[in-house]
Enzyme design. Structure first.
Site, PDB file in Angstrom:
ATOM      1  CB  SER A   1      -0.599   0.069   1.495  1.00 39.51           C
ATOM      2  OG  SER A   1      -0.369  -0.229   2.255  1.00 39.51           O
TER       3      SER A   1
ATOM      4  CG  ASP B   1       3.243  -6.974   9.544  1.00 37.59           C
ATOM      5  OD1 ASP B   1       4.622  -7.768  10.662  1.00 37.59           O
ATOM      6  OD2 ASP B   1       3.078  -6.709   8.989  1.00 37.59           O
TER       7      ASP B   1
END
Length: 391
Positions: free
Chosen positions: A51, A156
């Site tokens: 992103s 994550d």
């Protein structure tokens, strides 16, 4: 040779089993699109693998937001991130998804989030006091216990994905792009998390992992904070990463772990693992970090950084560890999840003998406003970059 021994999460094992299918079946999720014209990009905050992230203004109410424009990836992955963010919305210290719009140029989805003042943890946490570290670790644990209780693994956890507004002592766990629903017995992709924060289960290719993966990653963060060593396990590749861990935790416990779950180690490890004794945590203490280390900090760390994922503390168990007694005591006294600015020194003498209750933070208020980008002029214009991506 028979395959690996199955494993199930010790907590929140069946939460998705007991929920309606539409809760976790993200592939069938129908996205409700907001109005892109409500948003105007202001500046680029950063970019990630999946992103680009911008600060923007919601022109309907003049509020700052953060817009995450997703790079072209499988629609399935985008739907997963959206569904997880929607399921977790309003949870303690979870970044709030405010809107979903389509980038008018690329036609890729853009996620609109609440704005958090952009100090990422990585820049901040080398300056934190002992009390600050305990405080923010506890805030991360609130987010992790909440997402785990909702049947979701983050996968994550790392400093870059923890946003802190230090002035207001506000923390948000961000970037849910790798997060996944936990289903007992399911085998998951081991190519998740960032190298320095990957649990041993990922490095030995054990696919039936669970929420406890996030607790290893949190342990790596804690070690780097209290020892002022960033990152704590500094592998040059995924194989070397396990070697770095083995040099601290020892090879004997690693082989016990391998044997317990009948894991077949990649032959590449034969030449590089060697034999290592388990090191005492005290050997990482020196004059520059001793003010951040205490017996309870080392005990807590030891209960997170375990090879065997089933032996690690759960997020809820972690919140009940004596390391957090000063935080629990202060939050109970304040009746709030946000302490005033302060860096109260902590001593073992201040430890409470037990915890009667852990206060539940009130949910975040809803964000006024809607979707993502206004772009005829904005997207085409050069946008100045800022340090540290927010999403």
């Amino acid at each position: 040779m028979s395959g690996p021994v199955p494993s199930r999460a010790r907590v929140y094992t069946d939460v998705n089993t007991h929920r309606p299918r539409e809760y976790w079946d993200y592939e069938s999720h129908v996205v409700e699109w907001g109005n892109q014209d409500d948003y105007q990009l202001v500046r680029k905050l950063g970019r990630g693998k999946y992103s680009e992230v911008f600060e923007a203004i919601n022109i309907t109410n003049n509020e700052k937001v953060v817009v995450k424009i997703l790079k072209p990836v499988k629609k399935k992955k985008i739907k997963r991130e959206i569904k997880i963010l929607e399921n977790l919305r309003g949870g303690p210290n979870i970044i709030t998804l405010a809107d979903i719009v389509k980038d008018p140029v690329s036609r890729t989805p853009a996620l609109v989030f609440e704005h958090v003042n952009n100090t990422d943890f990585k820049q901040l946490y080398q300056t934190l006091t002992d009390y600050d570290i305990r405080f923010y670790m506890y805030e991360i644990l609130k987010a992790l216990d909440y997402c785990h209780s909702m049947g979701i693994m983050h996968r994550d956890v790392k400093p870059h994905n923890v946003m802190i507004d230090h002035e207001h002592r506000k923390l948000r766990l961000i970037d849910w792009g790798l997060a996944e629903f936990y289903h007992p017995g399911q085998e998951y992709n081991v190519r998740v998390a960032s190298r320095y924060f990957k649990g041993p289960e990922l490095l030995v290719d054990y696919q039936m992992y669970d929420y406890s993966l996030d607790m290893w990653s949190l342990g790596c963060m804690l070690a780097s904070m209290i020892f002022r060593k960033e990152p704590f396990f500094h592998g040059h590749d995924n194989y070397d990463q396990l070697v770095r861990i083995a040099k601290v935790l020892g090879t004997e416990d690693l082989y016990d772990y391998i044997d317990k779950y009948n894991i077949e180690l990649d032959p590449r490890f034969n030449d590089i693992l060697g034999r290592h004794s388990r090191k005492r945590w005290e050997r990482f203490v020196h004059s520059e970090n001793q003010h951040l280390v205490s017996p309870e900090a080392l005990d807590f760390l030891d209960k997170l950084l375990r090879y065997d994922h089933q032996s690690r503390l759960t997020a809820r168990e972690a919140m009940e560890h004596p390391y957090f007694y000063p935080i629990v005591k202060d939050q109970a006294r304040m009746g709030s999840s946000n302490m005033p600015g302060g860096s109260t020194p902590v001593s073992s003498a201040s430890m409470m003998s037990g915890i009667s209750s852990v206060p539940t933070p009130s949910p975040l208020g809803p964000l006024a406003g809607s979707p993502v980008i206004s772009a005829t002029t904005t997207l085409g214009m050069p946008v100045p970059a800022a340090a540290g991506a927010q999403q």
